[in-house]
Design a protein around this motif. Structure first.
Motif, PDB file in Angstrom:
ATOM      1  N   LEU A  42      11.512  65.438  36.127  1.00  0.00           N
ATOM      2  CA  LEU A  42      11.759  66.878  36.192  1.00  0.00           C
ATOM      3  C   LEU A  42      12.176  67.455  34.843  1.00  0.00           C
ATOM      4  O   LEU A  42      12.208  68.666  34.670  1.00  0.00           O
ATOM      5  CB  LEU A  42      12.842  67.171  37.235  1.00  0.00           C
ATOM      6  CG  LEU A  42      12.523  66.745  38.667  1.00  0.00           C
ATOM      7  CD1 LEU A  42      13.729  66.983  39.559  1.00  0.00           C
ATOM      8  CD2 LEU A  42      11.290  67.456  39.194  1.00  0.00           C
ATOM      9  N   ASP A  43      12.491  66.583  33.893  1.00  0.00           N
ATOM     10  CA  ASP A  43      12.907  66.992  32.549  1.00  0.00           C
ATOM     11  C   ASP A  43      11.814  66.571  31.572  1.00  0.00           C
ATOM     12  O   ASP A  43      11.911  65.584  30.870  1.00  0.00           O
ATOM     13  CB  ASP A  43      14.241  66.327  32.185  1.00  0.00           C
ATOM     14  CG  ASP A  43      14.740  66.730  30.819  1.00  0.00           C
ATOM     15  OD1 ASP A  43      14.189  67.685  30.224  1.00  0.00           O
ATOM     16  OD2 ASP A  43      15.681  66.088  30.342  1.00  0.00           O
ATOM     17  N   ARG A  44      10.762  67.335  31.532  1.00  0.00           N
ATOM     18  CA  ARG A  44       9.574  66.954  30.765  1.00  0.00           C
ATOM     19  C   ARG A  44       9.798  66.844  29.267  1.00  0.00           C
ATOM     20  O   ARG A  44       9.168  66.033  28.605  1.00  0.00           O
ATOM     21  CB  ARG A  44       8.436  67.930  31.042  1.00  0.00           C
ATOM     22  CG  ARG A  44       7.948  67.797  32.456  1.00  0.00           C
ATOM     23  CD  ARG A  44       6.742  68.643  32.664  1.00  0.00           C
ATOM     24  NE  ARG A  44       6.261  68.452  34.032  1.00  0.00           N
ATOM     25  CZ  ARG A  44       5.130  68.929  34.471  1.00  0.00           C
ATOM     26  NH1 ARG A  44       4.365  69.627  33.676  1.00  0.00           N
ATOM     27  NH2 ARG A  44       4.766  68.714  35.711  1.00  0.00           N
ATOM     28  N   ASP A  45      10.694  67.664  28.705  1.00  0.00           N
ATOM     29  CA  ASP A  45      10.909  67.596  27.253  1.00  0.00           C
ATOM     30  C   ASP A  45      12.160  66.799  26.877  1.00  0.00           C
ATOM     31  O   ASP A  45      12.587  66.812  25.729  1.00  0.00           O
ATOM     32  CB  ASP A  45      10.944  68.994  26.638  1.00  0.00           C
ATOM     33  CG  ASP A  45      12.037  69.873  27.211  1.00  0.00           C
ATOM     34  OD1 ASP A  45      12.822  69.401  28.065  1.00  0.00           O
ATOM     35  OD2 ASP A  45      12.122  71.036  26.792  1.00  0.00           O
ATOM     36  N   SER A  46      12.754  66.111  27.831  1.00  0.00           N
ATOM     37  CA  SER A  46      13.903  65.219  27.610  1.00  0.00           C
ATOM     38  C   SER A  46      15.082  65.881  26.923  1.00  0.00           C
ATOM     39  O   SER A  46      15.772  65.264  26.124  1.00  0.00           O
ATOM     40  CB  SER A  46      13.452  63.995  26.813  1.00  0.00           C
ATOM     41  OG  SER A  46      12.458  63.278  27.509  1.00  0.00           O
ATOM     42  N   ASP A  47      15.345  67.152  27.272  1.00  0.00           N
ATOM     43  CA  ASP A  47      16.492  67.840  26.681  1.00  0.00           C
ATOM     44  C   ASP A  47      17.691  67.878  27.620  1.00  0.00           C
ATOM     45  O   ASP A  47      18.701  68.502  27.318  1.00  0.00           O
ATOM     46  CB  ASP A  47      16.107  69.255  26.248  1.00  0.00           C
ATOM     47  CG  ASP A  47      15.740  70.164  27.410  1.00  0.00           C
ATOM     48  OD1 ASP A  47      15.642  69.677  28.557  1.00  0.00           O
ATOM     49  OD2 ASP A  47      15.550  71.364  27.158  1.00  0.00           O
ATOM     50  N   GLY A  48      17.576  67.220  28.773  1.00  0.00           N
ATOM     51  CA  GLY A  48      18.681  67.171  29.714  1.00  0.00           C
ATOM     52  C   GLY A  48      18.700  68.310  30.717  1.00  0.00           C
ATOM     53  O   GLY A  48      19.583  68.390  31.558  1.00  0.00           O
ATOM     54  N   ILE A  49      17.720  69.202  30.623  1.00  0.00           N
ATOM     55  CA  ILE A  49      17.645  70.337  31.538  1.00  0.00           C
ATOM     56  C   ILE A  49      16.404  70.172  32.411  1.00  0.00           C
ATOM     57  O   ILE A  49      15.277  70.236  31.922  1.00  0.00           O
ATOM     58  CB  ILE A  49      17.557  71.675  30.772  1.00  0.00           C
ATOM     59  CG1 ILE A  49      18.784  71.836  29.878  1.00  0.00           C
ATOM     60  CG2 ILE A  49      17.426  72.848  31.750  1.00  0.00           C
ATOM     61  CD1 ILE A  49      18.702  73.014  28.931  1.00  0.00           C
ATOM     62  N   PRO A  50      16.594  69.949  33.718  1.00  0.00           N
ATOM     63  CA  PRO A  50      15.452  69.793  34.605  1.00  0.00           C
ATOM     64  C   PRO A  50      14.874  71.140  35.024  1.00  0.00           C
ATOM     65  O   PRO A  50      15.600  72.146  35.048  1.00  0.00           O
ATOM     66  CB  PRO A  50      16.047  69.074  35.813  1.00  0.00           C
ATOM     67  CG  PRO A  50      17.443  69.608  35.878  1.00  0.00           C
ATOM     68  CD  PRO A  50      17.859  69.779  34.437  1.00  0.00           C
ATOM     69  N   CYS A  51      13.614  71.166  35.303  1.00  0.00           N
ATOM     70  CA  CYS A  51      12.956  72.372  35.845  1.00  0.00           C
ATOM     71  C   CYS A  51      13.403  73.617  35.087  1.00  0.00           C
ATOM     72  O   CYS A  51      14.067  74.497  35.633  1.00  0.00           O
ATOM     73  CB  CYS A  51      13.235  72.516  37.330  1.00  0.00           C
ATOM     74  SG  CYS A  51      12.617  71.166  38.319  1.00  0.00           S
ATOM     75  N   GLU A  52      13.011  73.714  33.861  1.00  0.00           N
ATOM     76  CA  GLU A  52      13.498  74.794  33.015  1.00  0.00           C
ATOM     77  C   GLU A  52      13.136  76.184  33.541  1.00  0.00           C
ATOM     78  O   GLU A  52      13.789  77.154  33.196  1.00  0.00           O
ATOM     79  CB  GLU A  52      13.024  74.600  31.586  1.00  0.00           C
ATOM     80  CG  GLU A  52      13.689  73.360  31.010  1.00  0.00           C
ATOM     81  CD  GLU A  52      13.528  73.199  29.524  1.00  0.00           C
ATOM     82  OE1 GLU A  52      13.071  74.145  28.854  1.00  0.00           O
ATOM     83  OE2 GLU A  52      13.881  72.124  29.033  1.00  0.00           O
ATOM     84  N   SER A  53      12.158  76.253  34.403  1.00  0.00           N
ATOM     85  CA  SER A  53      11.850  77.550  34.998  1.00  0.00           C
ATOM     86  C   SER A  53      12.932  77.996  35.980  1.00  0.00           C
ATOM     87  O   SER A  53      13.064  79.178  36.266  1.00  0.00           O
ATOM     88  CB  SER A  53      10.494  77.494  35.720  1.00  0.00           C
ATOM     89  OG  SER A  53      10.541  76.545  36.774  1.00  0.00           O
ATOM     90  N   LEU A  54      13.735  77.048  36.457  1.00  0.00           N
ATOM     91  CA  LEU A  54      14.834  77.348  37.384  1.00  0.00           C
ATOM     92  C   LEU A  54      16.190  77.396  36.689  1.00  0.00           C
ATOM     93  O   LEU A  54      17.091  78.104  37.139  1.00  0.00           O
ATOM     94  CB  LEU A  54      14.896  76.300  38.495  1.00  0.00           C
ATOM     95  CG  LEU A  54      13.724  76.210  39.450  1.00  0.00           C
ATOM     96  CD1 LEU A  54      13.850  75.005  40.346  1.00  0.00           C
ATOM     97  CD2 LEU A  54      13.648  77.489  40.278  1.00  0.00           C
ATOM     98  N   CYS A  55      16.356  76.602  35.652  1.00  0.00           N
ATOM     99  CA  CYS A  55      17.677  76.470  35.011  1.00  0.00           C
ATOM    100  C   CYS A  55      17.763  77.260  33.716  1.00  0.00           C
ATOM    101  O   CYS A  55      16.944  77.240  32.881  1.00  0.00           O
ATOM    102  CB  CYS A  55      17.965  75.012  34.720  1.00  0.00           C
ATOM    103  SG  CYS A  55      18.159  73.989  36.207  1.00  0.00           S
TER     104      CYS A  55
END
Length: 55
Positions: A42-55
């Motif tokens: 769920l964290d495609r760019d490995s920045d620690g934030i999953p589902c960036e469209s939601l977070c």
């Protein structure tokens, strides 16, 4: 150091292959990331934030 208690999820479980489009909140996405073996997907760019469209 502050220790944050794990918040019990409502009815979330580690069902495999969930995608961000099937997740309804940032909290749910973060729970999967922290608690499920596949949560890292769920964290495609490995920045620690999953589902960036939601977070």
């Amino acid at each position: 150091m502050t220790i944050r208690p794990k918040v019990l999820a409502q009815s979330w479980s580690c069902q495999p292959r969930l995608t961000c489009s099937r997740i309804s909140s940032c909290g749910e996405a973060r729970w999967y990331l922290e608690n499920c073996s596949w949560g890292g997907k769920l964290d495609r760019d490995s920045d620690g934030i999953p589902c960036e469209s939601l977070c």
